[in-house]
Write an enzyme that holds these catalytic residues in place. Sequence first.
Site, PDB file in Angstrom:
ATOM      1  N   ASP A 129      41.445  91.797  92.479  1.00 19.17           N
ATOM      2  CA  ASP A 129      41.601  90.479  91.859  1.00 19.17           C
ATOM      3  C   ASP A 129      43.041  90.251  91.400  1.00 19.17           C
ATOM      4  O   ASP A 129      43.647  91.134  90.783  1.00 19.17           O
ATOM      5  CB  ASP A 129      40.668  90.347  90.644  1.00 19.17           C
ATOM      6  CG  ASP A 129      39.199  90.351  91.051  1.00 19.17           C
ATOM      7  OD1 ASP A 129      38.900  90.004  92.211  1.00 19.17           O
ATOM      8  OD2 ASP A 129      38.358  90.710  90.198  1.00 19.17           O
ATOM      9  N   HIS A 162      37.428  96.120  95.505  1.00 15.18           N
ATOM     10  CA  HIS A 162      35.991  95.885  95.489  1.00 15.18           C
ATOM     11  C   HIS A 162      35.612  94.850  96.534  1.00 15.18           C
ATOM     12  O   HIS A 162      36.462  94.104  97.019  1.00 15.18           O
ATOM     13  CB  HIS A 162      35.500  95.450  94.104  1.00 15.18           C
ATOM     14  CG  HIS A 162      36.094  94.174  93.613  1.00 15.18           C
ATOM     15  ND1 HIS A 162      37.364  94.078  93.092  1.00 15.18           N
ATOM     16  CD2 HIS A 162      35.585  92.907  93.567  1.00 15.18           C
ATOM     17  CE1 HIS A 162      37.612  92.830  92.743  1.00 15.18           C
ATOM     18  NE2 HIS A 162      36.556  92.098  93.029  1.00 15.18           N
ATOM     19  N   ARG A 172      32.145  85.696  85.128  1.00 18.59           N
ATOM     20  CA  ARG A 172      33.269  86.636  85.279  1.00 18.59           C
ATOM     21  C   ARG A 172      34.424  86.258  84.372  1.00 18.59           C
ATOM     22  O   ARG A 172      34.812  85.095  84.281  1.00 18.59           O
ATOM     23  CB  ARG A 172      33.755  86.657  86.729  1.00 18.59           C
ATOM     24  CG  ARG A 172      34.665  87.848  87.011  1.00 18.59           C
ATOM     25  CD  ARG A 172      35.223  87.815  88.414  1.00 18.59           C
ATOM     26  NE  ARG A 172      36.499  87.125  88.440  1.00 18.59           N
ATOM     27  CZ  ARG A 172      37.350  87.147  89.455  1.00 18.59           C
ATOM     28  NH1 ARG A 172      37.062  87.834  90.550  1.00 18.59           N
ATOM     29  NH2 ARG A 172      38.482  86.498  89.408  1.00 18.59           N
TER      30      ARG A 172
HETATM   31  C1  SIN Z   1      34.535  89.347  92.720  1.00 17.40           C
HETATM   32  O1  SIN Z   1      35.061  89.598  93.786  1.00 17.40           O
HETATM   33  O2  SIN Z   1      35.180  89.181  91.711  1.00 17.40           O
HETATM   34  C2  SIN Z   1      33.034  89.251  92.623  1.00 17.40           C
HETATM   35  C3  SIN Z   1      32.342  90.492  93.005  1.00 17.40           C
HETATM   36  C4  SIN Z   1      30.861  90.286  93.126  1.00 17.40           C
HETATM   37  O3  SIN Z   1      30.392  89.150  92.977  1.00 17.40           O
HETATM   38  O4  SIN Z   1      30.159  91.265  93.361  1.00 17.40           O
END
Ligand code: SIN
Length: 275
Positions: free
Chosen positions: A96, A250, A265
Amino acid sequence: MIEVKPITPRLGAEILGADIKQEADFEVVRQAFTDYSVLTIRDQELTPDDQIAFAERFGPINVNRFFKKHETHPKVALVLKEADQAQAIGERWHTDHSYDIEPAMCSILHAIETPPVGGDTVFASMSAAYDALSGKFAEMIDGLSAWHSSRHVFGAVVANSESSKSGRIDNANLATQDALHPVVITHPLSGRKGIYVNPDFTTHIEGWNDEESASVLNYLYEHCAKPDFHCRVSYRPGTVTMWDNRATWHKAINDYAGHRRLMHRITVEGCRLNQ
Ligand code: SIN
């Protein structure tokens, strides 16, 4: 009694028995965050204000420019996939905010609505991936820098995507920032060295031609995508998962067609990254 259970020897821990609304539980969480980079904290009953207060214990909130915001709490971004939508947000491996000059320290996801099964997030440890490189290869990439950009992910080019048309992603006009970071960083908390390029936002290695740059970046992407460096987190409503963006990649697993998934988030401010 709070229990910190590692998920794999290299990355991630599950935290049981904590209440992140309580300041008294924060020190265990903060230490586990430094030690494990990915934390999944089960069974939290949180309002958006509680999630904001928890995030602010780590530092000021960095409001994401592109994600749809919570209607009453704009510091909270919505990561949403409706039952009839095909694309999930964050399906590609990424880190991110790497397109920012001071990339976000961490992201904190609070599961509000989850599919009956699926919708996990997979994480990769960038320090474990770095440690597995040969000394000579590590020497070659140490000291290089690479450019990261938001333009091709959130800019005009994606204005016709499902995410953009449904309003989940917005403000394409703000996708103007590029940032130069070391390819290998020294982690600001742990002091460990780790790879800091990612397939979504990194565009090229500074000073190398396109072929040279693509071949080294593609090699690093294949290397970091090896399951040896990964952990996987599943959700139920009330799960809070947070990760260190300077230590991990991720990707959201989009395997729950026909079901809604909603996460709140928050991203917390970081700092400039050094070699
Ligand atoms: C993201 O990439 O910030 C979200 C990850 C997710 O929704 O699992």
